[in-house]
Design a protein around this motif. Structure first.
Motif, PDB file in Angstrom:
ATOM      1  N   ARG A   1      88.508 -70.780  57.654  1.00 42.11           N
ATOM      2  CA  ARG A   1      88.717 -70.659  56.214  1.00 42.11           C
ATOM      3  C   ARG A   1      89.426 -71.913  55.689  1.00 42.11           C
ATOM      4  N   ASP A   2      88.940 -72.406  54.567  1.00 47.39           N
ATOM      5  CA  ASP A   2      89.543 -73.603  53.975  1.00 47.39           C
ATOM      6  C   ASP A   2      90.626 -73.201  52.983  1.00 47.39           C
ATOM      7  N   ASP A   3      91.541 -72.372  53.452  1.00 49.72           N
ATOM      8  CA  ASP A   3      92.674 -71.911  52.654  1.00 49.72           C
ATOM      9  C   ASP A   3      93.889 -72.709  53.094  1.00 49.72           C
ATOM     10  N   VAL A   4      94.598 -73.315  52.144  1.00 50.90           N
ATOM     11  CA  VAL A   4      95.697 -74.212  52.503  1.00 50.90           C
ATOM     12  C   VAL A   4      96.743 -73.514  53.358  1.00 50.90           C
ATOM     13  N   ALA A   5      96.909 -72.190  53.196  1.00 53.75           N
ATOM     14  CA  ALA A   5      97.921 -71.472  53.958  1.00 53.75           C
ATOM     15  C   ALA A   5      97.535 -71.309  55.422  1.00 53.75           C
ATOM     16  N   PHE A   6      96.240 -71.472  55.754  1.00 55.50           N
ATOM     17  CA  PHE A   6      95.783 -71.186  57.112  1.00 55.50           C
ATOM     18  C   PHE A   6      95.086 -72.352  57.789  1.00 55.50           C
ATOM     19  N   ARG A   7      94.911 -73.483  57.115  1.00 58.04           N
ATOM     20  CA  ARG A   7      94.180 -74.597  57.711  1.00 58.04           C
ATOM     21  C   ARG A   7      94.882 -75.109  58.963  1.00 58.04           C
ATOM     22  N   LEU A   8      96.195 -75.197  58.932  1.00 60.08           N
ATOM     23  CA  LEU A   8      96.931 -75.695  60.094  1.00 60.08           C
ATOM     24  C   LEU A   8      96.792 -74.719  61.260  1.00 60.08           C
ATOM     25  N   ILE A   9      96.881 -73.415  60.996  1.00 57.16           N
ATOM     26  CA  ILE A   9      96.736 -72.423  62.060  1.00 57.16           C
ATOM     27  C   ILE A   9      95.334 -72.492  62.654  1.00 57.16           C
TER      28      ILE A   9
ATOM     29  N   ARG B   1     101.661 -85.516  69.978  1.00 60.03           N
ATOM     30  CA  ARG B   1     100.430 -86.237  69.673  1.00 60.03           C
ATOM     31  C   ARG B   1      99.381 -85.318  69.065  1.00 60.03           C
ATOM     32  N   GLU B   2      99.223 -84.125  69.650  1.00 59.78           N
ATOM     33  CA  GLU B   2      98.227 -83.197  69.126  1.00 59.78           C
ATOM     34  C   GLU B   2      98.568 -82.755  67.706  1.00 59.78           C
ATOM     35  N   ALA B   3      99.858 -82.537  67.438  1.00 61.90           N
ATOM     36  CA  ALA B   3     100.258 -82.115  66.096  1.00 61.90           C
ATOM     37  C   ALA B   3      99.989 -83.208  65.071  1.00 61.90           C
ATOM     38  N   VAL B   4     100.226 -84.468  65.435  1.00 60.82           N
ATOM     39  CA  VAL B   4      99.903 -85.576  64.528  1.00 60.82           C
ATOM     40  C   VAL B   4      98.403 -85.630  64.275  1.00 60.82           C
ATOM     41  N   ALA B   5      97.621 -85.510  65.351  1.00 64.59           N
ATOM     42  CA  ALA B   5      96.164 -85.580  65.214  1.00 64.59           C
ATOM     43  C   ALA B   5      95.630 -84.439  64.354  1.00 64.59           C
ATOM     44  N   ILE B   6      96.222 -83.257  64.464  1.00 65.85           N
ATOM     45  CA  ILE B   6      95.807 -82.141  63.605  1.00 65.85           C
ATOM     46  C   ILE B   6      95.977 -82.511  62.144  1.00 65.85           C
ATOM     47  N   GLU B   7      97.142 -83.060  61.793  1.00 66.65           N
ATOM     48  CA  GLU B   7      97.396 -83.406  60.392  1.00 66.65           C
ATOM     49  C   GLU B   7      96.455 -84.504  59.906  1.00 66.65           C
ATOM     50  N   ARG B   8      96.243 -85.524  60.749  1.00 69.06           N
ATOM     51  CA  ARG B   8      95.449 -86.671  60.306  1.00 69.06           C
ATOM     52  C   ARG B   8      93.951 -86.406  60.382  1.00 69.06           C
TER      53      ARG B   8
ATOM     54  N   LEU C   1     111.418 -81.483  55.084  1.00 68.96           N
ATOM     55  CA  LEU C   1     112.164 -81.425  56.341  1.00 68.96           C
ATOM     56  C   LEU C   1     111.244 -81.327  57.554  1.00 68.96           C
ATOM     57  N   GLY C   2     109.958 -81.606  57.356  1.00 67.94           N
ATOM     58  CA  GLY C   2     109.020 -81.603  58.470  1.00 67.94           C
ATOM     59  C   GLY C   2     108.575 -80.226  58.909  1.00 67.94           C
ATOM     60  N   GLY C   3     108.589 -79.252  58.007  1.00 68.92           N
ATOM     61  CA  GLY C   3     108.262 -77.883  58.375  1.00 68.92           C
ATOM     62  C   GLY C   3     106.829 -77.703  58.849  1.00 68.92           C
ATOM     63  N   SER C   4     105.870 -78.420  58.250  1.00 69.57           N
ATOM     64  CA  SER C   4     104.477 -78.284  58.684  1.00 69.57           C
ATOM     65  C   SER C   4     104.311 -78.769  60.117  1.00 69.57           C
ATOM     66  N   ALA C   5     104.953 -79.871  60.450  1.00 69.24           N
ATOM     67  CA  ALA C   5     104.885 -80.377  61.820  1.00 69.24           C
ATOM     68  C   ALA C   5     105.542 -79.400  62.792  1.00 69.24           C
ATOM     69  N   SER C   6     106.661 -78.803  62.395  1.00 73.76           N
ATOM     70  CA  SER C   6     107.327 -77.817  63.241  1.00 73.76           C
ATOM     71  C   SER C   6     106.416 -76.629  63.490  1.00 73.76           C
ATOM     72  N   ALA C   7     105.700 -76.188  62.443  1.00 72.51           N
ATOM     73  CA  ALA C   7     104.768 -75.071  62.594  1.00 72.51           C
ATOM     74  C   ALA C   7     103.646 -75.431  63.564  1.00 72.51           C
ATOM     75  N   ALA C   8     103.113 -76.643  63.444  1.00 71.47           N
ATOM     76  CA  ALA C   8     102.032 -77.062  64.332  1.00 71.47           C
ATOM     77  C   ALA C   8     102.496 -77.106  65.777  1.00 71.47           C
ATOM     78  N   VAL C   9     103.660 -77.697  66.027  1.00 71.91           N
ATOM     79  CA  VAL C   9     104.168 -77.818  67.398  1.00 71.91           C
ATOM     80  C   VAL C   9     104.477 -76.437  67.980  1.00 71.91           C
ATOM     81  N   ALA C  10     105.113 -75.567  67.192  1.00 73.28           N
ATOM     82  CA  ALA C  10     105.423 -74.224  67.678  1.00 73.28           C
ATOM     83  C   ALA C  10     104.145 -73.442  67.971  1.00 73.28           C
ATOM     84  N   ALA C  11     103.140 -73.567  67.095  1.00 70.33           N
ATOM     85  CA  ALA C  11     101.876 -72.856  67.298  1.00 70.33           C
ATOM     86  C   ALA C  11     101.166 -73.353  68.556  1.00 70.33           C
ATOM     87  N   LEU C  12     101.107 -74.665  68.749  1.00 71.46           N
ATOM     88  CA  LEU C  12     100.458 -75.217  69.939  1.00 71.46           C
ATOM     89  C   LEU C  12     101.154 -74.749  71.217  1.00 71.46           C
TER      90      LEU C  12
END
Length: 364
Positions: free
Chosen positions: A109-117, A173-180, A144-155
């Protein structure tokens, strides 16, 4: 000890969907940078390198992964209502949970709340019979870097749910690549490294991302407590997407500012090494001035706050993250805080300890 982190940022090819074997819970810290933020952007760091000095803070994002009905994927994003430490105001960023359930094999789903998940599920290859919940004390866009924290915790939690373990540098590295790559978000690479490693860090960057991670040597045992005791994080209550703020930044100005940003980070690192709080604060002021010159509009809320606090003994005031909203870092000796808090009125003010541990498993 220096940890190299210079491998390619490219994500692995998608894996066939698999199911979690067990419940797994992880948390990762948010961060504040003392100086150098902006020099970690790939378009800036390729012109001579970048450097950021900062700390993970004891404000964490939690990821919970557990088995779910086969054939289904359930995602939940929740901001918990929380009182800011040392201040009576409620956290204006907290809100109700958002839940999405889809069939296995349906397009993400291209929903901003779930794209990172969705991206984290794809990277780890957990995509069948899984429920994942992200819990945070504030909405994204807080600086405060919350999106990156969410990505790292989820991974971390997703890997743990299938019996895998990843090193901090790999998670970063994977969390950076997810964002970019997956989210097409213009971003640096500092947030993900602080979330993965934790502690007090001196980071180096090149065009690919973080090239070296060094724990900051601290020359005086009292320095960190003195720095922490004076630190206030003032919530502007404006949430923004950091990539959109960075997209509006003048690329030439960012490159021109690189040298001053890196020099400010070096000053702060030297202050830690020799145990000098005045030198640390001097470097922080130098970095704050460079960020204002880099982008006045992104620092507008911080400049307005500075006018509001003029004459109250504030020694450092700077935007957190890309600016344009989020939090503003304020440093003043603790004995001046009462007057500062009175002047801030109903603003949410956070007092967070520095040097929090990096991503870790949590009890279920």
């Amino acid at each position: 000890m220096t940890t190299p982190c210079g491998a390619s940022l490219s994500l692995p090819a998608p894996r066939p969907p698999r199911s979690p074997l067990r419940r797994a819970v992880a948390s990762a810290p948010m961060r504040v940078s003392f100086a150098g933020g902006g020099s970690d952007l790939p378009g800036v760091a390729r012109h001579g390198g970048g450097r950021v000095v900062g700390a993970a803070i004891d404000l964490r994002v939690r990821a919970v992964v557990e088995p779910f009905d086969r054939g289904w994927v359930r995602m939940e994003s929740a901001a918990r209502a929380a009182r800011a430490a040392g201040h009576p105001a409620e956290d204006a960023g907290a809100g109700a949970a958002r839940v999405l359930t889809r069939r296995r094999g349906d397009p993400p789903r291209d929903d901003v709340a779930f794209r990172l998940i969705e991206a984290a599920l794809s990277v780890v290859g957990v995509g069948d019979g899984v429920a994942i919940r992200i819990e945070t004390e504030m909405a994204p866009g807080a600086g405060l870097g919350g999106s990156a924290s969410a990505a790292v915790a989820a991974l971390f939690a997703l890997r743990a749910s299938v019996g895998e373990v990843a090193a901090p540098e790999e998670l970063g590295r994977e969390a950076v690549a997810i964002e970019r790559e997956r989210l097409s978000n213009a971003c640096g690479a500092q947030d993900q490294v602080f979330a993965a490693f934790g502690g007090l860090l001196d980071l180096s960057f090149d065009a690919r991302g973080c090239s070296a991670v060094r724990p900051l040597p601290v020359g005086s045992p009292d320095l960190v407590s003195a720095l922490s005791s004076g630190l206030l994080l003032v919530d502007t209550e404006v949430r923004r997407v950091s990539g959109e703020v960075l997209d509006r930044m003048d690329a030439g100005a960012a490159i021109d500012a690189r040298g001053e940003l890196v020099a400010a980070a070096a000053d702060v690192a030297r202050g830690f090494e020799v145990g000098s709080l005045p030198l640390v604060l001097s470097g922080m002021r130098r970095g704050a001035a460079a960020k204002v010159r880099l982008s006045g509009p992104a620092s507008a809320l911080a400049l307005a706050l500075g006018q509001r606090l003029d004459g109250l003994g504030v020694e450092v005031l700077r935007v957190c993250g890309a600016g344009g909203g989020g939090h503003v870092l304020v440093w003043a000796p603790a004995e001046r805080h009462a007057r500062i808090l009175d002047a801030l009125g109903a603003c949410v003010v956070r007092r967070q300890a520095l040097g929090a541990p990096g991503v870790r498993a949590e009890p279920g």
